[in-house]
Design a protein around this motif. Structure first.
Motif, PDB file in Angstrom:
ATOM      1  N   PRO A  29       0.834  -1.212   0.000  1.00  0.00           N
ATOM      2  CA  PRO A  29       0.000   0.000   0.000  1.00  0.00           C
ATOM      3  C   PRO A  29       0.862   1.253   0.000  1.00  0.00           C
ATOM      4  O   PRO A  29       1.916   1.294   0.639  1.00  0.00           O
ATOM      5  CB  PRO A  29      -0.795  -0.129   1.298  1.00  0.00           C
ATOM      6  CG  PRO A  29       0.044  -0.993   2.183  1.00  0.00           C
ATOM      7  CD  PRO A  29       0.722  -1.971   1.263  1.00  0.00           C
ATOM      8  N   GLU A  30       0.425   2.278  -0.714  1.00  0.00           N
ATOM      9  CA  GLU A  30       1.224   3.496  -0.809  1.00  0.00           C
ATOM     10  C   GLU A  30       1.356   4.196   0.531  1.00  0.00           C
ATOM     11  O   GLU A  30       2.318   4.934   0.758  1.00  0.00           O
ATOM     12  CB  GLU A  30       0.642   4.438  -1.859  1.00  0.00           C
ATOM     13  CG  GLU A  30      -0.713   5.010  -1.550  1.00  0.00           C
ATOM     14  CD  GLU A  30      -1.128   6.075  -2.545  1.00  0.00           C
ATOM     15  OE1 GLU A  30      -2.149   6.741  -2.288  1.00  0.00           O
ATOM     16  OE2 GLU A  30      -0.434   6.270  -3.550  1.00  0.00           O
ATOM     17  N   TRP A  31       0.416   3.949   1.461  1.00  0.00           N
ATOM     18  CA  TRP A  31       0.513   4.593   2.767  1.00  0.00           C
ATOM     19  C   TRP A  31       1.507   3.883   3.697  1.00  0.00           C
ATOM     20  O   TRP A  31       1.837   4.370   4.764  1.00  0.00           O
ATOM     21  CB  TRP A  31      -0.854   4.669   3.448  1.00  0.00           C
ATOM     22  CG  TRP A  31      -1.616   3.364   3.490  1.00  0.00           C
ATOM     23  CD1 TRP A  31      -2.560   2.946   2.603  1.00  0.00           C
ATOM     24  CD2 TRP A  31      -1.501   2.323   4.478  1.00  0.00           C
ATOM     25  NE1 TRP A  31      -3.046   1.697   2.961  1.00  0.00           N
ATOM     26  CE2 TRP A  31      -2.415   1.308   4.118  1.00  0.00           C
ATOM     27  CE3 TRP A  31      -0.729   2.146   5.623  1.00  0.00           C
ATOM     28  CZ2 TRP A  31      -2.569   0.125   4.851  1.00  0.00           C
ATOM     29  CZ3 TRP A  31      -0.863   0.981   6.359  1.00  0.00           C
ATOM     30  CH2 TRP A  31      -1.779  -0.011   5.980  1.00  0.00           C
ATOM     31  N   GLY A  32       2.008   2.726   3.256  1.00  0.00           N
ATOM     32  CA  GLY A  32       3.000   1.994   4.036  1.00  0.00           C
ATOM     33  C   GLY A  32       3.905   1.203   3.132  1.00  0.00           C
ATOM     34  O   GLY A  32       4.009  -0.020   3.228  1.00  0.00           O
ATOM     35  N   LEU A  33       4.592   1.914   2.231  1.00  0.00           N
ATOM     36  CA  LEU A  33       5.383   1.251   1.202  1.00  0.00           C
ATOM     37  C   LEU A  33       6.511   0.422   1.808  1.00  0.00           C
ATOM     38  O   LEU A  33       6.787  -0.694   1.374  1.00  0.00           O
ATOM     39  CB  LEU A  33       5.953   2.301   0.251  1.00  0.00           C
ATOM     40  CG  LEU A  33       6.536   1.797  -1.073  1.00  0.00           C
ATOM     41  CD1 LEU A  33       5.449   1.144  -1.916  1.00  0.00           C
ATOM     42  CD2 LEU A  33       7.197   2.939  -1.835  1.00  0.00           C
ATOM     43  N   VAL A  85      -4.641   9.057   8.211  1.00  0.00           N
ATOM     44  CA  VAL A  85      -4.596   8.006   9.227  1.00  0.00           C
ATOM     45  C   VAL A  85      -5.483   6.861   8.776  1.00  0.00           C
ATOM     46  O   VAL A  85      -6.633   7.054   8.390  1.00  0.00           O
ATOM     47  CB  VAL A  85      -5.057   8.547  10.600  1.00  0.00           C
ATOM     48  CG1 VAL A  85      -5.081   7.418  11.633  1.00  0.00           C
ATOM     49  CG2 VAL A  85      -4.132   9.670  11.065  1.00  0.00           C
ATOM     50  N   ARG A  86      -4.947   5.640   8.799  1.00  0.00           N
ATOM     51  CA  ARG A  86      -5.717   4.460   8.441  1.00  0.00           C
ATOM     52  C   ARG A  86      -6.314   3.837   9.703  1.00  0.00           C
ATOM     53  O   ARG A  86      -6.033   4.259  10.830  1.00  0.00           O
ATOM     54  CB  ARG A  86      -4.818   3.442   7.740  1.00  0.00           C
ATOM     55  CG  ARG A  86      -3.909   4.008   6.676  1.00  0.00           C
ATOM     56  CD  ARG A  86      -4.651   4.599   5.499  1.00  0.00           C
ATOM     57  NE  ARG A  86      -5.396   3.583   4.743  1.00  0.00           N
ATOM     58  CZ  ARG A  86      -5.919   3.772   3.552  1.00  0.00           C
ATOM     59  NH1 ARG A  86      -5.816   4.985   2.979  1.00  0.00           N
ATOM     60  NH2 ARG A  86      -6.549   2.804   2.923  1.00  0.00           N
ATOM     61  N   SER A  87      -7.116   2.834   9.529  1.00  0.00           N
ATOM     62  CA  SER A  87      -7.731   2.160  10.682  1.00  0.00           C
ATOM     63  C   SER A  87      -6.707   1.280  11.390  1.00  0.00           C
ATOM     64  O   SER A  87      -5.708   0.854  10.792  1.00  0.00           O
ATOM     65  CB  SER A  87      -8.909   1.298  10.225  1.00  0.00           C
ATOM     66  OG  SER A  87      -8.444   0.196   9.455  1.00  0.00           O
ATOM     67  N   ASN A  88      -6.963   0.993  12.665  1.00  0.00           N
ATOM     68  CA  ASN A  88      -6.069   0.105  13.414  1.00  0.00           C
ATOM     69  C   ASN A  88      -5.979  -1.270  12.775  1.00  0.00           C
ATOM     70  O   ASN A  88      -4.931  -1.918  12.804  1.00  0.00           O
ATOM     71  CB  ASN A  88      -6.554  -0.017  14.863  1.00  0.00           C
ATOM     72  CG  ASN A  88      -5.997   1.089  15.741  1.00  0.00           C
ATOM     73  OD1 ASN A  88      -5.440   2.063  15.243  1.00  0.00           O
ATOM     74  ND2 ASN A  88      -6.150   0.948  17.049  1.00  0.00           N
ATOM     75  N   GLU A  89      -7.087  -1.725  12.200  1.00  0.00           N
ATOM     76  CA  GLU A  89      -7.093  -3.044  11.551  1.00  0.00           C
ATOM     77  C   GLU A  89      -6.115  -3.065  10.379  1.00  0.00           C
ATOM     78  O   GLU A  89      -5.380  -4.050  10.183  1.00  0.00           O
ATOM     79  CB  GLU A  89      -8.505  -3.397  11.072  1.00  0.00           C
ATOM     80  CG  GLU A  89      -9.504  -3.704  12.173  1.00  0.00           C
ATOM     81  CD  GLU A  89      -9.950  -2.483  12.952  1.00  0.00           C
ATOM     82  OE1 GLU A  89      -9.803  -1.334  12.425  1.00  0.00           O
ATOM     83  OE2 GLU A  89     -10.437  -2.644  14.088  1.00  0.00           O
ATOM     84  N   GLU A  90      -6.114  -1.982   9.592  1.00  0.00           N
ATOM     85  CA  GLU A  90      -5.184  -1.905   8.465  1.00  0.00           C
ATOM     86  C   GLU A  90      -3.739  -1.855   8.955  1.00  0.00           C
ATOM     87  O   GLU A  90      -2.849  -2.499   8.372  1.00  0.00           O
ATOM     88  CB  GLU A  90      -5.503  -0.669   7.620  1.00  0.00           C
ATOM     89  CG  GLU A  90      -6.785  -0.761   6.830  1.00  0.00           C
ATOM     90  CD  GLU A  90      -7.092   0.532   6.086  1.00  0.00           C
ATOM     91  OE1 GLU A  90      -7.006   0.533   4.849  1.00  0.00           O
ATOM     92  OE2 GLU A  90      -7.388   1.535   6.768  1.00  0.00           O
ATOM     93  N   ARG A 102      -0.720  -4.569   8.265  1.00  0.00           N
ATOM     94  CA  ARG A 102       0.562  -4.185   7.667  1.00  0.00           C
ATOM     95  C   ARG A 102       1.717  -4.598   8.566  1.00  0.00           C
ATOM     96  O   ARG A 102       2.766  -5.058   8.080  1.00  0.00           O
ATOM     97  CB  ARG A 102       0.597  -2.659   7.430  1.00  0.00           C
ATOM     98  CG  ARG A 102       1.813  -2.217   6.617  1.00  0.00           C
ATOM     99  CD  ARG A 102       1.705  -2.673   5.181  1.00  0.00           C
ATOM    100  NE  ARG A 102       2.911  -2.369   4.397  1.00  0.00           N
ATOM    101  CZ  ARG A 102       3.740  -3.290   3.908  1.00  0.00           C
ATOM    102  NH1 ARG A 102       3.506  -4.575   4.108  1.00  0.00           N
ATOM    103  NH2 ARG A 102       4.788  -2.935   3.188  1.00  0.00           N
ATOM    104  N   ILE A 103       1.572  -4.444   9.868  1.00  0.00           N
ATOM    105  CA  ILE A 103       2.623  -4.868  10.802  1.00  0.00           C
ATOM    106  C   ILE A 103       2.864  -6.363  10.673  1.00  0.00           C
ATOM    107  O   ILE A 103       4.017  -6.824  10.654  1.00  0.00           O
ATOM    108  CB  ILE A 103       2.240  -4.489  12.245  1.00  0.00           C
ATOM    109  CG1 ILE A 103       2.324  -2.971  12.440  1.00  0.00           C
ATOM    110  CG2 ILE A 103       3.154  -5.190  13.244  1.00  0.00           C
ATOM    111  CD1 ILE A 103       1.763  -2.484  13.752  1.00  0.00           C
TER     112      ILE A 103
END
Length: 597
Positions: free
Chosen positions: A243-247, A274-279, A283-284
């Motif tokens: 995702p571009e928000w977390g490349l 800011v994305r959701s905690n689930e997203e 990603r983590i």
């Protein structure tokens, strides 16, 4: 007339008077309050927040900063709170925490080829001490030794005159304003400093390198860490669509090995959202390499990758320090360390001026000495951050398509001229990164040039003989840091550092055999001026023994010469030998550096 619910009301109480008002309880403000309190100074420190930091942004604590804490005796508490250097062994680049590793380097003095450099540079040790743990320690020390602290209290505005500053503050709990009159106001209120804005200090702004997202989370990764021990793990995944928000991301240890900070780096031009905690949790897990990992988000924050420094740090009776005047990415781990050293430089000068031991001109040397340091720090931190981008590019993570990214990945392993060139480029980038995590020189090579050091009779400043970024160059040339040397008693006992003999709010004079006249001259000068001076002789039969003959090799003067040191561990002046006019010269030097007329 009654104030509306949203408008603060004015307090009818009288003007509150304090000697010193510090805005901000972070590493800069907290350190300043602690150092001033150690000198017996009393004041007020405020924060607009309800408590100390809730996210461990700053964490690498280098030896130069630890020496400052050593000066007031809180270094042992720091070691107990922080994580020791043996957990900070490596910086890594990998595909996931659990998976393929692209490369690793030793970090923070753990390289076997560099350990001696670090041990010789300071009596202190580097450690990982998040500001969430450091800030309460500093505030507690300050409030136990004369300072008052108010949370939920915001600076609205202030006016200054020749005699001091009148600040208007908002008590956010009662929604009332009140005024505080102080001799000085200290702006340690961070990257969006109201103090800097209000006093109109111009900023040198270089183009921003975007923004990042910090995810503070809990996850037990102890089963992975035996073969991956380190506190920085850069994760690049060119083999998948991200995702571009977390490349890409960097996993930073907070508490081994169950609390972490995941720093997400978005794609260029990605929107700041800011994305959701689930997203974030998903990603983590992708970055860890374990879809079933139990992840608990503790906090989310965003920050701008700045390259900004103030043109000067003070104006009238207002002095600014820390992130208020220098802002940069966390590469090189210089952030809070520079804040602490700003405070150490400023505190003794205010103390001397307020006690009538120095002229007010001494305060002008704070900006003259520290602004060039801030400029060097923001420049180097951003250069290191750009080198991280080079690693990302060499590994193919910036290629637009998955096909192009995988082509680069295959090239790294290829037996071809292209493969050789790619590997050479990657090795060069890794070696450059070694300068970031072994930047002992940028941490300790400050050379002050101001009226608060006496260089008129010293000749040219010695040149650096090795890379001044990576290697510390100890010297007693005025304006340099006092070199650390282990000393001891003539009957073997516990060692003591030259650093431990200096500091404590006083000047220190080091001499040797035949230099007993310096000790008498220092005692008489201290009695005459009131300036505290402590003198020690080093050598055979003297106050302290030069155990390994290191002082003899680095002092830069003869046995009967002297080295004079300021309360912040920086050399003021040195004399090659005792001569007939040495006592008057010592007096001349002291009056000059303290602006005494």
């Amino acid at each position: 007339m009654t104030a509306s619910k949203n408008e603060p009301s004015s307090s009818s109480s009288s003007l509150l008077h304090v000697n010193y008002l510090i805005i901000g309880t972070g590493p800069a403000g907290g350190s300043l309050a602690a150092f001033m309190a150690s000198y017996g100074m009393k004041g007020l420190i405020i924060s607009r927040d309800p408590s100390s930091a809730d996210t461990p942004r700053a964490h690498i604590t280098n030896m130069a900063a630890m020496d400052c804490f050593r000066d007031i005796g809180i270094d042992e508490e720091c070691y107990k709170l922080g994580t020791q250097n043996n957990t900070m062994i490596h910086t890594r680049w990998c595909n996931t925490m659990a998976g393929l590793e692209y490369g690793r380097i030793y970090s923070w003095g753990n390289d076997p080829k560099r350990k001696g450099d670090y041990e010789l540079a300071s009596p202190s040790k580097m450690l990982d001490l998040p500001q969430t743990l450091l800030e309460p320690l500093l505030t507690r020390y300050a409030t136990l030794n004369g300072f008052k602290c108010r949370w939920d209290t915001e600076l609205l505005t202030f006016e200054q005159d020749e005699n001091g500053v009148t600040a208007t503050l908002l008590d956010k709990l009662s929604n009332t304003t009140f005024q505080v009159r102080s001799k000085y106001l200290f702006g340690a209120d961070g990257a969006r400093s109201k103090v800097v804005q209000h006093v109109e200090i111009p900023m040198i702004r270089r183009p921003s390198q975007g923004f990042a997202v910090n995810l503070l989370f809990q996850a037990d990764l102890s089963h992975l860490m035996e073969t991956r021990k380190g506190n920085l793990h850069w994760i690049l995944q060119p083999d998948r669509e991200n995702p571009e928000w977390g490349l890409s991301g960097c996993m930073r240890m907070v508490k081994p090995w169950f609390e972490w900070l995941c720093i997400l780096l978005p794609a260029p031009n990605a929107p700041r959202e800011v994305r959701s905690n689930e997203e974030y949790i998903q990603r983590i897990r992708e970055l860890i390499g374990d879809e079933s990992a139990e992840v608990k988000i503790l906090g989310v924050s965003t920050w701008v990758i700045n390259e900004t420094v103030a043109e000067y740090y003070s104006k009238g009776n207002v002095f600014c320090l820390g992130d208020a005047v220098h802002r940069h990415p966390p590469t090189n781990g210089l952030g809070s360390n520079t804040c602490v050293q700003d405070a150490h430089n400023l505190a003794w000068k205010v103390n001397f001026v307020e006690k009538g031991l120095a002229g007010k001109e001494l305060l002008g040397t704070y900006s003259i000495e520290r602004q060039p340091v801030g400029l060097d720090v923001i420049t180097q931190a951003n250069a290191s951050f750009r080198n991280q981008k080079e690693i990302v590019e060499v590994l193919g993570a910036t290629e637009v398509t998955a096909e192009a990214r995988m082509k680069v990945q295959k090239e790294i392993y290829a037996e071809s001229p292209e493969g050789v060139a790619r590997r050479e480029r990657l090795s060069k980038a890794f070696r450059a990164a070694n300068g970031e995590v072994h930047g002992l020189g940028i941490e300790m090579n400050q050379r002050y040039v101001s009226s608060a050091v006496y260089q008129a009779d010293q000749g040219a400043m010695p040149a650096f003989t090795r890379d001044p970024l990576q290697y510390y160059h100890p010297t007693t040339y005025p304006g340099a840091r006092l070199p650390h040397v282990w000393l001891g008693n003539h009957i073997p006992s516990k060692y003591i550092s030259t650093i431990d003999l200096a500091g404590k709010g006083r000047f220190t004079l080091f001499t040797g055999i035949g230099g007993h006249y310096w000790k008498k001259a220092a005692e008489e000068l201290s009695s005459e001026t009131g300036v505290p001076i402590k003198a020690y002789s080093i050598g055979y039969g003297q106050d302290y023994k030069d155990i390994y003959l290191d002082w003899e090799g680095i002092r830069g003067v003869e046995d009967s010469g002297c080295v004079l040191v300021r309360p912040d561990y920086f050399v003021v002046w040195r004399s090659p030998r005792w001569e007939k006019d040495s006592a008057s010269k010592l007096k001349q030097v002291l009056k000059s550096v303290l602006s005494l007329h």
